[in-house]
Design a protein around this motif. Sequence first.
Motif: not given
Length: 496
Positions: A382, A384, A386-387, A406
């Motif tokens: 998974q 995040a 931000r990543e 997303t």
Amino acid sequence: MSSLRAKIQDVFNEPACEQNRGKDAKARKEGCSKPLTPGAAAGGCAFDGAKIVLQPITDVAHLIHAPLACEGNSWDNRGAASSGPTLWRTSFTTDLTELDVVMGRGERKLFKAIREIKEAYGPPAIFVYPTCVTALIGDDIEAVCKRAAEKFGLPVVPVNAPGFVGSKNLGNKLAGEALLEHVIGTVEPDDAGPYDINILGEFNLSGEFWLVKPLLDRLGIRVRACIPGDARYFDIACAHRARAAMMVCSTALINLARKMEQRWDIPFFEGSFYGITDTSEALRQISQLLVKKGADPEILGRTEALIAEEEAIAWKKLTAYRPRLEGKRVLLNTGGVKSWSVVHALMEIGIEIVGTSVKKSTVEDKERIKQILKDDNHIFEQMAPRELYAMLSEHKADIMLSGGRTQFIALKAKTPWLDINQERQHPYAGYDGMVELVRQIDLAIHNPIWLQVREPAPWDCQPAVREELPRTKSETATLHAVQKFAGTTADDFGEC
């Protein structure tokens, strides 16, 4: 409630799951769902999962025994398609109120709702779903359904999967248990043949299964039941007379496939209709299973001839896209069967996979990915938001394929994005579906809008100030005040 507890325990102890077999007795009792983090979104509940699996049965009335919001929050949560009946698109709910709960009128209201549906629509069956409220107040759904079935002369199926019992995936499996207990095997077909198969875990999203069924028709293979995509109640009731089965999404209905093999000797395999190679392999395995169950071996030759013909057509269509897409980098943020089947499909035309998520993927799915990519560094459980944003904004991928949740991360990073989950508008299964997937990727990557949105904004790039006429004292004072407020001077602005 004790019977529900036993069903949940049985689903947790799934012997057909390699990951489950590798656990000790204590770990198996906990199931596969991760513990929830306080304050974090839990995703779909068990009721939502059961509704996802059963709602695409298109000629059935789906009745939600609950307050109104439960049905409002779950209706039409997938893009499944129907070739005929539309009753499944109608919402039915008992709409319990606080007064109904306090006065104990839930069971009476449910029985009345079943009668009204029978009289107004005359469906071949009614599926009844309890939710958290009706399960907690103790309404005996199974007793009401049994009495209604006797009274009105039609199957009334209790789907005992209230939301609080677990995750969406658990609800998928409990829906399969409901079909096993109340539907499959209740009707004996008069036309069973040696080329009958079941397709399990196929949802016919955007009509995808309609791209695959013509291939099976050309081979003389009849789909006895596609569960649940574009299904009919009678077909599912007769599904126990199929000779073989293909499992498309094992995380959802592996328990259904295993128990049908145990009860009715229907062998199954897990395959995929995404990509040219995987579609061909799925057709081969279906034919081989049928031959093992007594079908004429000549079907193997016809299958190979069909595969050769369809592959030649598909590769010819993909020739135009290869020079435009070869070497392009794709980030996959999905899960389940798509985590490996789409990877394989894209690599066939020279697209580089820079990362793929394995969320909701089984151990078998993860092993397939490792065999395809030959590198664990491109696999993540998974990532995040931000990543994801950092990866896309640094141009480590040319496009992201994911679900709608997303998409805004990609759009904020000014990166092309394509919906590949259940909300998608285009079918991607089979040979024609693979061509359509590549075409959509090409359209997204080469859309001229990306060149425009990556240009500096007009307010970040203004022409130099040219003094052609002397300013008055008032104009000069105003300019200085504006520059002081903005923290800039006239020298800060130059040509783009």
